[in-house]
Scaffold this active site. Structure first.
Site, mmCIF file in Angstrom:
data_model
loop_
_atom_site.group_PDB
_atom_site.id
_atom_site.type_symbol
_atom_site.label_atom_id
_atom_site.label_comp_id
_atom_site.label_asym_id
_atom_site.label_seq_id
_atom_site.Cartn_x
_atom_site.Cartn_y
_atom_site.Cartn_z
ATOM 1 N N HIS A 187 40.739 35.755 47.771
ATOM 2 C CA HIS A 187 40.148 36.973 48.356
ATOM 3 C C HIS A 187 39.646 36.710 49.771
ATOM 4 O O HIS A 187 39.877 37.505 50.685
ATOM 5 C CB HIS A 187 38.994 37.465 47.478
ATOM 6 N N ARG A 294 44.246 48.615 48.874
ATOM 7 C CA ARG A 294 43.586 48.073 47.672
ATOM 8 C C ARG A 294 42.370 48.948 47.342
ATOM 9 O O ARG A 294 41.277 48.724 47.857
ATOM 10 C CB ARG A 294 43.135 46.638 47.908
ATOM 11 N N GLU A 430 54.822 42.015 39.771
ATOM 12 C CA GLU A 430 53.999 40.806 39.905
ATOM 13 C C GLU A 430 53.963 40.000 38.611
ATOM 14 O O GLU A 430 53.343 38.945 38.538
ATOM 15 C CB GLU A 430 52.567 41.186 40.335
ATOM 16 N N ASN A 453 51.518 37.146 45.268
ATOM 17 C CA ASN A 453 50.338 36.346 44.936
ATOM 18 C C ASN A 453 50.286 36.062 43.435
ATOM 19 O O ASN A 453 50.084 34.926 43.001
ATOM 20 C CB ASN A 453 49.056 37.068 45.360
ATOM 21 N N ASP A 454 50.455 37.113 42.622
ATOM 22 C CA ASP A 454 50.434 36.931 41.173
ATOM 23 C C ASP A 454 51.795 36.521 40.626
ATOM 24 O O ASP A 454 51.866 35.786 39.634
ATOM 25 C CB ASP A 454 49.957 38.213 40.478
ATOM 26 N N ARG A 464 46.010 29.907 41.010
ATOM 27 C CA ARG A 464 46.071 29.744 42.464
ATOM 28 C C ARG A 464 44.744 29.338 43.085
ATOM 29 O O ARG A 464 44.683 29.042 44.267
ATOM 30 C CB ARG A 464 46.613 31.014 43.127
#
Length: 570
Positions: A187, A294, A430, A453-454, A464
Site C-alpha cells: 500500500h 480504488r 487477479e 499484484n494479486d 507479497r
C-alpha cells in the site's frame, strides 16, 4: 547506508519524522497524591483538546468538511463528562494512576458501546478508543504525530504507513516515505507513486536506526538510503535531485502526444487513483483516463460508518467531471485482506487474503453493494463510466454481481432517476481460476482488467509482504506471463478489450512484453504515465510481438528479466 526496495522514483533530502503505531504499555500503579494525579489527567485532556481543535481547523481548511467531522466527533468525546469524571472517580476510589484508570473506564465504555444493537452507537466505540489513546499518550509522555497537522517538510520513517496515514497526512509537507517492511506492490509503495512522493520500502530496521530530526537522503529508484550524510554526499544527492527534476521536465514534451508505437498501434495510458483529489495528478501527467479508481479509500476515510449513497455519488461525480469525459474505470468495494474498516467488524481469519473480502462481502451484504451501485449509476450521467468487480473467481460470482446491477438499474428506472445506458461492466482478473476460464468469462463482460499484484501472489503462492520470500514474488515468472497472454487472447477472441491496473503495467521492463501480448490499456501511477509513453513511442508493435514470443519460450524469471534489460539497455 541502507539498501531497500526502490518503490517510487525521486530523490529526497530532508529531516526525519518517525511515525509509531506501537501498543501503549499501561501498568497499574498505586499512588498517594490523588489530587496531583487528577491534575495530571486534567492537563492531558486540555492538551488533547487544544491539539484536536487545531487539527480540526486545519482539516477543514485543507481537506474539507467531511474529514473535519472526524475531529469534531473526537472533541465531543473529550467533552463528555461521564468518561473523564468516571476516570477521576476511579483514581480517587482505588488510588491508581491516571493512565490505568482511564484505560479501565475506556475498556468498559467501548465494550458497552460495541454490544449495542444501534449501529451509530456501536461506531462511537472507535472514537472513544482514538481519543482516550491520545490522552493516555500524553500521560505516558509518548509522542503523538498528527500527520494532518504537519507544519514543516519531513521524510516519514515508519514500520509501515497505514491507509489512514496516507489519506489524512498533509501531503505538501511530506518529502518521502521510508518503511521497514513492504515491496513495490505494498500500500505504501502504491500510494507513494500515486502521490508522486519518493519512497523506499523493505528497509527492515530503519525505525530503530533513525531518530526525529536526523538528516537523511535517499534515492527512490535504487533504494539507497544514507542517514546523517556528510556535505559531500548531500551535494551529490542535490545534483541527482536536480537531474531527476530535469528528466521530469523533459517528459513534458510528450504531453498531448498519442500513446502509439512507431507502426501506429495505439494503446490507452490511464492512471490509478484513490480519491477525487488524485485527479489533479492525472491531468498533470496527461492521463488518457482512469484505469482504476480504488473506492475502498472512500470507505476507509470514514470512521463512523459506511459512506452514504449521496457521499459516494458526489465523489464519483467529481472524478467523472474532473476527467472531462475520458473513460473512468471504478472498482467496486475491495476491502478485506489488509484493508479493514473500523466500523465493520470482520472475524479474524487464518488467511484473510483468501477469505471474506471484496466481491464476496458485496454479494453477502447486498445492502452495501446496492448503495455503491446506485451512486455509481447516478453519477454515470456526468462522464464515461466503466464499472469493474474485484476478486471474481468463478462465473457464478460474476453472474450474481451482474444480477445485482440489473436490480439497481431497474430500481433507479422505476424511481425516475436518470443513468447512462452505455456503462461498460467488467471484472478484474487477479485469481488464477478466473484467468484459466477467461474464455468463458469474456462472453459475459465488456472488458477485463488484469490485477497483477494479486495475480502474481496467488499464482506463485507468495505473500507479497513477506521479506524472506520476496524473490519468489516475480512478475517475470513464466506462469504469470502465460496467464496474462491467455487472458488477452481469450478476451480478443470475444471482441473485448483488456487493461492492466496492477503495478506491472507501469514497469518499464514489463511494458515491451505487455505491448507484444496485445494489451489495450495500461493503468498505472500518474508519475509513470509519461515515461511509459516515451518507451511506447520508441518501439514497433511488430517487433514487440516477436520479442514477446521470445520471452514466452524462456523457462525462468531471471532469464526473462535479463533478456529484457539487455534488449532495452535498462
Amino acid at each position: 547506508m541502507f539498501k531497500g526496495t526502490g518503490a517510487s522514483p525521486g530523490i529526497a533530502i530532508g529531516k526525519v519524522l518517525v511515525v509509531e503505531h506501537g501498543e501503549l504499555e499501561i501498568q497499574k500503579v498505586s499512588i498517594s497524591n490523588i489530587e496531583e494525579e487528577v491534575a495530571r489527567l486534567d492537563k492531558a485532556v486540555e492538551v488533547s483538546k487544544e491539539e484536536l481543535t487545531k487539527v480540526k481547523e486545519k482539516a477543514l481548511l485543507e481537506l474539507g468538511e467531511h474529514e473535519a467531522e472526524i475531529f469534531e466527533a473526537h472533541l465531543l468525546v473529550l467533552e463528555d463528562p461521564e468518561l473523564i469524571d468516571s476516570a477521576k472517580a476511579k483514581i480517587k476510589d482505588e488510588q491508581v494512576n491516571a493512565d490505568y484508570a482511564l484505560k479501565e473506564i475506556r475498556d468498559m465504555f467501548v465494550g458497552m458501546f460495541e454490544s449495542m444493537d444501534n449501529e451509530y452507537m456501536r461506531e462511537r466505540a472507535a472514537d472513544i478508543k482514538d481519543v482516550t489513546n491520545r490522552i493516555i499518550r500524553h500521560l505516558l509522555g509518548v509522542k503523538i504525530v498528527d500527520l494532518a497537522a504537519l507544519e514543516e517538510e519531513v521524510i516519514l520513517v515508519a514500520h509501515d504507513l497505514t491507509p489512514s496515514d496516507t489519506a489524512t497526512m498533509n501531503k505538501s509537507k511530506v518529502l518521502g516515505f521510508l518503511t521497514d517492511i513492504g515491496g513495490r506492490t505494498s500500500h505504501t509503495a502504491i500510494m507513494a507513486r500515486t502521490l508522486e512522493i519518493a519512497a523506499v520500502v523493505g528497509l527492515n530496521d530503519i525505525t530503530t536506526k533513525a531518530n526525529d530530526g536526523d538528516y537523511i537522503v535517499f534515492n527512490g529508484d535504487t533504494g539507497e538510503v544514507i542517514l546523517n550524510p556528510d556535505e559531500e554526499t548531500i551535494d551529490k544527492y542535490t545534483k541527482l535531485k536536480n537531474e531527476f527534476d530535469e528528466y521530469r521536465k523533459s517528459l513534458e514534451l510528450l504531453k498531448g502526444k498519442p500513446s502509439q508505437t512507431t507502426d501506429k498501434r495505439h494503446v490507452e495510458l490511464a492512471g490509478n487513483i484513490g480519491s477525487p483529489n488524485d485527479v489533479e495528478g492525472l491531468i498533470k501527467n496527461d492521463a488518457e483516463g482512469v484505469g482504476l479508481y480504488r473506492t475502498e479509500f472512500l470507505y476507509m476515510d470514514k470512521e463512523d460508518g459506511f459512506p452514504t449513497e449521496e457521499e459516494q455519488y458526489e465523489a464519483y461525480k467529481a472524478v467523472l467531471e474532473g476527467m472531462d469525459n475520458k473513460p473512468i474505470v471504478i472498482r467496486t468495494l475491495d476491502i478485506g485482506g489488509d484493508k479493514e474498516l473500523p466500523y465493520f467488524d470482520m472475524e479474524p481469519e487464518m488467511n484473510p487474503f483468501l477469505g471474506y473480502r471484496a466481491i464476496r462481502i458485496c454479494l453477502d451484504r447486498k445492502d452495501i453493494f446496492k448503495t455503491q451501485l446506485r451512486a455509481l449509476y447516478r453519477a454515470s450521467v456526468h462522464g464515461t463510466l466503466r464499472i469493474m468487480f474485484p476478486m471474481i473467481s468463478s462465473l457464478e460470482e460474476l453472474l450474481a454481481a451482474k444480477e445485482v446491477v440489473a436490480e439497481v438499474k431497474e430500481e433507479l428506472k422505476s424511481e425516475g432517476i436518470a443513468y447512462a445506458d452505455n456503462v461498460e461492466v467488467g471484472m478484474m482478473i487477479e485469481i488464477p481460476s478466473a484467468a484459466v476460464i477467461s474464455d468463458i468469462l469474456a462472453k459475459h463482460v465488456d472488458f477485463f482488467s488484469i490485477g497483477t499484484n494479486d495475480l502474481i501472489q496467488y499464482t506463485c503462492a507468495v505473500d507479497r509482504m513477506n521479506q524472506k520470500i520476496s524473490s519468489l514474488y516475480n512478475q517475470f515468472n513464466p506462469a504469470v506471463l502465460r496467464l496474462i497472454k491467455t487472458v488477452i487472447d481469450n478476451a480478443h477472441a470475444e471482441g473485448k478489450w483488456v487493461g492492466m491496473c496492477g503495478e506491472s503495467a507501469g514497469d518499464q521492463r514489463m511494458i515491451p512484453i505487455l505491448l507484444g501480448f496485445g494489451l489495450d490499456e495500461f493503468s498505472m501511477s500518474p508519475i509513470s504515465i509519461l515515461p511509459a509513453r516515451k518507451l511506447i513511442t520508441s518501439v514497433s508493435y511488430e517487433d514487440m510481438k516477436k520479442f514477446a514470443g521470445e520471452v514466452l519460450a524462456m523457462g525462468t524469471a531471471e532469464e526473462i528479466k535479463a533478456h529484457v534489460e539487455k534488449t532495452f539497455n535498462m
